[in-house]
Design an enzyme around this catalytic site. Structure first.
Site, short mmCIF file in Angstrom:
data_model
loop_
_atom_site.label_atom_id
_atom_site.label_comp_id
_atom_site.label_asym_id
_atom_site.label_seq_id
_atom_site.Cartn_x
_atom_site.Cartn_y
_atom_site.Cartn_z
N ILE A 144 0.96 -0.98 0.12
CA ILE A 144 0.14 -0.20 0.16
C ILE A 144 0.71 1.16 0.05
O ILE A 144 1.44 1.71 1.17
CB ILE A 144 -1.12 -0.27 1.12
N PRO A 145 1.10 1.83 -1.20
CA PRO A 145 2.22 2.62 -1.49
C PRO A 145 2.34 4.16 -0.84
O PRO A 145 2.17 5.00 -1.42
CB PRO A 145 2.26 2.90 -2.88
N CYS A 146 2.34 4.27 0.57
CA CYS A 146 2.56 5.61 1.24
C CYS A 146 3.52 6.20 0.79
O CYS A 146 3.57 7.47 1.08
CB CYS A 146 2.21 5.27 2.81
N HIS A 147 4.54 5.59 0.38
CA HIS A 147 5.83 6.12 -0.22
C HIS A 147 5.44 7.23 -1.10
O HIS A 147 6.46 7.86 -1.48
CB HIS A 147 6.99 5.46 -0.37
N ARG A 148 4.61 7.19 -1.74
CA ARG A 148 4.44 8.02 -3.18
C ARG A 148 3.29 9.30 -2.81
O ARG A 148 2.92 9.80 -3.76
CB ARG A 148 3.33 7.11 -3.93
#
Length: 189
Positions: A144-148
């Protein structure tokens, strides 16, 4: 699903090791992935009640390991390939759903996500800080790409796994955005 000594559901764990990111902890309820935490991550296992029971035989762990191998090799595996079951409030679930829709190699701002949620709720606005809190409590990092998610001004703040790891993940994905920067001071470092 069995219960542990604290009457919570049993959560199983295993470790995935990556040369650049270290020992990544994976957690499952026996069927779905409920956690993926980087070493030293804020809110590490905060959604787990009781102890995690080591078990590297679960099918979901094999699926997740294969997904991570592909991701770190520069491929673009789809999060929908994995059974995900992050634990959190309805608001956090909505934010995490928005994160899953951010394309590989792209970014969105906390403000953009807040504005989208406000529109869906028929509100004039919503707090970008509230969105930031939900993003920061994402229990399934990387997938779940929270780094984006970045600041409106392009600042790379607020990554629970650490700003350095956020930068490495964005570089791995080939994010090309000249406005992105690591701030030198602030509360969200």
């Amino acid at each position: 699903m069995s219960k542990d000594a604290t009457n919570g559901p049993t959560i199983y764990s295993t470790t995935y090791t990556n040369a650049e990111f270290g020992s990544i902890t994976l957690a499952s309820n026996g069927e779905s992935l409920v956690g993926l935490w980087l070493p030293g991550q804020k809110h590490y296992a905060s959604t787990v009640v009781g102890e995690m029971v080591p078990d590297d035989t679960l099918a979901v762990f094999s699926q997740t390991t294969e997904w991570l191998d592909r991701y770190f090799a520069g491929e673009r595996p789809d999060p929908a390939e994995l059974p995900l079951a992050p634990l959190g409030s309805p608001f956090r679930q909505r934010v995490w759903d928005k994160l899953l829709k951010i394309p590989y190699g792209r970014t969105r701002t906390y403000g953009d996500i807040a504005a989208e949620l406000a529109r869906e709720d028929g509100k004039e606005k919503m707090s970008a800080q509230a969105v930031g809190g939900a993003v920061g409590h994402n229990p399934i990092s990387i997938i779940i790409p929270c780094h984006r998610v970045v600041g409106t001004d392009g600042s790379l703040t607020g990554y629970a796994g650490g700003i350095g790891k956020k930068v490495k993940l964005l570089e791995l994905e080939g994010v090309q955005d000249d406005r992105l920067f690591v701030p030198t001071k602030g509360t969200a470092l």
